[in-house]
Write a protein that holds these residues in place. Sequence first.
Motif, PDB file in Angstrom:
ATOM      1  N   ARG A 107      65.934  60.155  45.516  1.00 12.58           N
ATOM      2  CA  ARG A 107      67.118  60.386  44.683  1.00 12.58           C
ATOM      3  C   ARG A 107      68.320  60.905  45.473  1.00 12.58           C
ATOM      4  O   ARG A 107      69.431  60.364  45.342  1.00 12.58           O
ATOM      5  N   PRO A 108      68.160  61.933  46.296  1.00 16.57           N
ATOM      6  CA  PRO A 108      69.324  62.408  47.056  1.00 16.57           C
ATOM      7  C   PRO A 108      69.883  61.347  48.001  1.00 16.57           C
ATOM      8  O   PRO A 108      71.091  61.314  48.254  1.00 16.57           O
ATOM      9  N   LYS A 109      69.000  60.486  48.518  1.00 13.31           N
ATOM     10  CA  LYS A 109      69.455  59.449  49.444  1.00 13.31           C
ATOM     11  C   LYS A 109      70.304  58.407  48.726  1.00 13.31           C
ATOM     12  O   LYS A 109      71.300  57.916  49.269  1.00 13.31           O
ATOM     13  N   PHE A 110      69.910  58.053  47.508  1.00  5.95           N
ATOM     14  CA  PHE A 110      70.726  57.136  46.708  1.00  5.95           C
ATOM     15  C   PHE A 110      72.110  57.736  46.454  1.00  5.95           C
ATOM     16  O   PHE A 110      73.132  57.060  46.555  1.00  5.95           O
ATOM     17  N   LEU A 111      72.131  59.020  46.103  1.00  3.48           N
ATOM     18  CA  LEU A 111      73.376  59.668  45.681  1.00  3.48           C
ATOM     19  C   LEU A 111      74.359  59.876  46.829  1.00  3.48           C
ATOM     20  O   LEU A 111      75.574  59.847  46.628  1.00  3.48           O
ATOM     21  N   ARG A 112      73.852  60.080  48.042  1.00  2.00           N
ATOM     22  CA  ARG A 112      74.762  60.327  49.160  1.00  2.00           C
ATOM     23  C   ARG A 112      75.077  59.075  49.974  1.00  2.00           C
ATOM     24  O   ARG A 112      75.908  59.120  50.889  1.00  2.00           O
ATOM     25  N   ALA A 113      74.444  57.955  49.656  1.00  2.00           N
ATOM     26  CA  ALA A 113      74.610  56.739  50.460  1.00  2.00           C
ATOM     27  C   ALA A 113      76.031  56.194  50.353  1.00  2.00           C
ATOM     28  O   ALA A 113      76.628  56.146  49.274  1.00  2.00           O
ATOM     29  N   ASP A 114      76.539  55.750  51.490  1.00  6.01           N
ATOM     30  CA  ASP A 114      77.870  55.131  51.542  1.00  6.01           C
ATOM     31  C   ASP A 114      77.790  53.615  51.390  1.00  6.01           C
ATOM     32  O   ASP A 114      78.786  52.965  51.090  1.00  6.01           O
ATOM     33  N   MET A 115      76.620  53.071  51.636  1.00  7.17           N
ATOM     34  CA  MET A 115      76.454  51.615  51.584  1.00  7.17           C
ATOM     35  C   MET A 115      75.052  51.280  51.103  1.00  7.17           C
ATOM     36  O   MET A 115      74.095  51.987  51.418  1.00  7.17           O
ATOM     37  N   GLY A 116      74.950  50.215  50.334  1.00  9.60           N
ATOM     38  CA  GLY A 116      73.652  49.679  49.928  1.00  9.60           C
ATOM     39  C   GLY A 116      73.473  48.291  50.506  1.00  9.60           C
ATOM     40  O   GLY A 116      74.409  47.479  50.489  1.00  9.60           O
ATOM     41  N   ILE A 117      72.307  48.013  51.052  1.00  8.39           N
ATOM     42  CA  ILE A 117      72.003  46.690  51.600  1.00  8.39           C
ATOM     43  C   ILE A 117      70.800  46.111  50.872  1.00  8.39           C
ATOM     44  O   ILE A 117      69.770  46.785  50.740  1.00  8.39           O
ATOM     45  N   SER A 118      70.933  44.892  50.401  1.00  5.10           N
ATOM     46  CA  SER A 118      69.828  44.214  49.708  1.00  5.10           C
ATOM     47  C   SER A 118      69.611  42.841  50.307  1.00  5.10           C
ATOM     48  O   SER A 118      70.416  42.352  51.111  1.00  5.10           O
ATOM     49  N   GLY A 119      68.538  42.230  49.897  1.00  5.22           N
ATOM     50  CA  GLY A 119      68.335  40.818  50.174  1.00  5.22           C
ATOM     51  C   GLY A 119      68.763  40.046  48.944  1.00  5.22           C
ATOM     52  O   GLY A 119      69.677  40.467  48.217  1.00  5.22           O
ATOM     53  N   GLY A 120      68.080  38.948  48.702  1.00 11.82           N
ATOM     54  CA  GLY A 120      68.341  38.170  47.500  1.00 11.82           C
ATOM     55  C   GLY A 120      67.249  37.145  47.335  1.00 11.82           C
ATOM     56  O   GLY A 120      66.867  36.482  48.301  1.00 11.82           O
ATOM     57  N   ASN A 121      66.698  37.026  46.125  1.00 15.69           N
ATOM     58  CA  ASN A 121      65.642  36.047  45.882  1.00 15.69           C
ATOM     59  C   ASN A 121      66.192  34.650  45.645  1.00 15.69           C
ATOM     60  O   ASN A 121      65.557  33.660  45.983  1.00 15.69           O
ATOM     61  N   ILE A 122      67.388  34.594  45.048  1.00 13.41           N
ATOM     62  CA  ILE A 122      68.019  33.307  44.733  1.00 13.41           C
ATOM     63  C   ILE A 122      69.528  33.474  44.895  1.00 13.41           C
ATOM     64  O   ILE A 122      70.080  34.535  44.588  1.00 13.41           O
ATOM     65  N   ALA A 123      70.181  32.413  45.362  1.00 10.28           N
ATOM     66  CA  ALA A 123      71.646  32.370  45.416  1.00 10.28           C
ATOM     67  C   ALA A 123      72.089  31.095  44.707  1.00 10.28           C
ATOM     68  O   ALA A 123      71.679  29.996  45.091  1.00 10.28           O
ATOM     69  N   VAL A 124      72.895  31.233  43.664  1.00 10.48           N
ATOM     70  CA  VAL A 124      73.251  30.101  42.808  1.00 10.48           C
ATOM     71  C   VAL A 124      74.633  29.574  43.183  1.00 10.48           C
ATOM     72  O   VAL A 124      75.639  30.268  43.022  1.00 10.48           O
ATOM     73  N   ALA A 125      74.676  28.355  43.670  1.00  5.37           N
ATOM     74  CA  ALA A 125      75.946  27.769  44.107  1.00  5.37           C
ATOM     75  C   ALA A 125      76.914  27.591  42.939  1.00  5.37           C
ATOM     76  O   ALA A 125      78.117  27.811  43.071  1.00  5.37           O
ATOM     77  N   GLU A 126      76.412  27.187  41.797  1.00  7.81           N
ATOM     78  CA  GLU A 126      77.245  26.878  40.636  1.00  7.81           C
ATOM     79  C   GLU A 126      78.084  28.072  40.185  1.00  7.81           C
ATOM     80  O   GLU A 126      79.226  27.909  39.744  1.00  7.81           O
TER      81      GLU A 126
END
Length: 713
Positions: free
Chosen positions: A187-206
């Motif tokens: 929880r504290p790490k979420f609250l103080r974070a300056d950036m979030g990095i994720s992946g992605g399961n799907i990317a929709v061109a449309e």
Amino acid sequence: MQQEFKTSIDQALHNANLTGALGKFSEAYKVNRAKAYEGVDFEALRGRIAERKGYAAAHLKELAAQFQKNAEARGAKVFSTSDPAQVREYILQVARENGVQSIVKSKSMATEEIHLNSFLEKEGIEVNETDLGEWIIQLAGQTPSHMVMPAIHMTKEEVADLFSKEVEERLTSDIPRLVKVARQEMRPKFLRADMGISGGNIAVAETGSIVLVTNEGNARLVTSLPKIHIAVIGIEKLVEKFSDIAPILKALPRSATAQLLTSYVTIISGQTPNSDGSLKNLHIILMDNKRSEMAADPMFKEAMQCIRCASCLNVCPIFRLVGGHVFGKVYTGGIGTILTAWYDELKSSEEIQGLCIQCGACKDVCPGKIDIPGLIMEIRRRLVKEQGLPLLHKSIYSLVNNRRVFHGMLRAASLASKPFAKGTKFIRHLPMFLADLTDGRSLPAIAAKPFRDVFKTIRQPAGLPEKAVFYAGCLIDFAYPEMGEALVKILNKAGIEVVFPEGQTCCGAPARYSGAYEVAASNAVDNIKALLADQADYVISACPTCTVALDHEFITTFESLGERKWLPQARELAAKTIDFSTLVKKLVDEGRLTLKEGQQLGSITYHDSCHLKRTMHADQAPRQLLQKTGYELTEMFECDVCCGMGGSYSLKLPEISAPILQRKLTNIKNTGAPVVAMDCPGCVMQIRGGMDQDGAPVKVRHTVEILAEQIED
């Protein structure tokens, strides 16, 4: 195979925690997956996924451009690159421009692929994984052992030790308590974070949307709490239309974790508001890293259909024993072998590709309809093409390809093996460096008289209306001639004359499965000449591996090599080829062959050979025939899981083959049946040899032997 790799295999096999955890999961997975897919037409579903993902792979450039246009119209910044170093530098630049000190990450195999965490940490930026499994392995200083469950190899006690060091408090292995500790730490790490990095399961061109599928909710916090969100997505995640999401979302949870649906499906379409009312700084990185090269390859483009469910790992008998830290690099298991060969380099897969036993279980469950074993075979072919065959393999194949010399040596081996057989049908011990070959199983003694000699003494009725060419294969010819005699007896009773061409030789499977396609093609030519010399109604084999060679692999081998001369004859041979049980079932159904019925022969169990079930889909015919004769069929647990034979696999990797065999023996004995039947002489060799050393009073028999005793005179 390098000694370091062999050592890693040995360590994994002797890690009771690892094999125990993976074994329990794989058992539960198979049952739960079947329940999850109840009422779902899996073939239709994966056909749809393969079609849509295949379309995307063929149109990557235009879909990437369409995605970028639509995502940027919604306020996102899209960066495309083929260079992993540029991905890392882009993220670092965004971090520096915005004074980022702390980053939270949700699970992302793409960032594992480019080793992003260590890069950012060296630049002085704090990086915190927030997926529970990823956080565990981050604390342990390890890499993921599974693409969906990265810490599946660790016990709760090991996790408790890690958490205890992190929070400086002695914790027990109580799972609810450990989860609570993780939540409190995150929880504290979420609250103080300056950036979030994720992946992605799907990317929709449309629509320019990215789709995240998670169970823990951490990805929503990663993508919503920090003011900057960067999504790193491999271009294989692109799909054309928003409607293409539906089949993937239907298959992904069922195939990955045997759930009907995941806890969270997050669809992000452009910038979203931050808590202070400003719009989130959204960056989407479309990473190529040789994916477009894979998509352009006529064979490997199929791998672009992967939805990263890791079901191929969940059903793999090898992964269950050694885990992902042996069977893989960043990506693990069968699909990981293929991705490693492309995203890294072909040579990087040189060792791990040898772990695949070619049982085909992964192909059956893949929701992307990828022929994973076939692509691993192609890796082997390309490795041989690039590096050449090892000297030992060259020597063996030159011997096998000289039929007269090869058969002469087998005859000599019959005499040489007598001191080791000591009057039995088994070789139970071999000396010195050969000792591993009889560790856990006995080997069959070479027959005193091969079937090709026995056949000359068999008197067949005159004037039989049909003719079948019998392809015996090496084991029936030189180890189990009694199986050949039983087959002739059965077919003669059905009015079929049996022909045995002397020119037949090895089917080429050992060479093909080692990547030596030129050798396999030479075997194919010799056999085509021999088997088509007689005008017969059928070409029959009682070995599924050989049947698959005659029916499928001669053709695909010639096609792979661009050899057109022998393709028409290979197709002619394939059209006539049939496996033993399928032909006998046909003859019984037509009334041309009568089995004794009304008997009570007791309980029998049946082991499915991999090729018979998964390539020929002929697993029901032998069961129906055995039951028709009066046996009560008692199905064993994991009846269709490989016995560990795998052709020459048991010779190359006996340390892996042995525990697979032991599991199979246990499952057979647990049925209480006094007899186990199977349709593959290779499986007979493996299981009968295992039962001999085990001492269990279970008879191991080929279906052909059993049915020959139950024919009406």
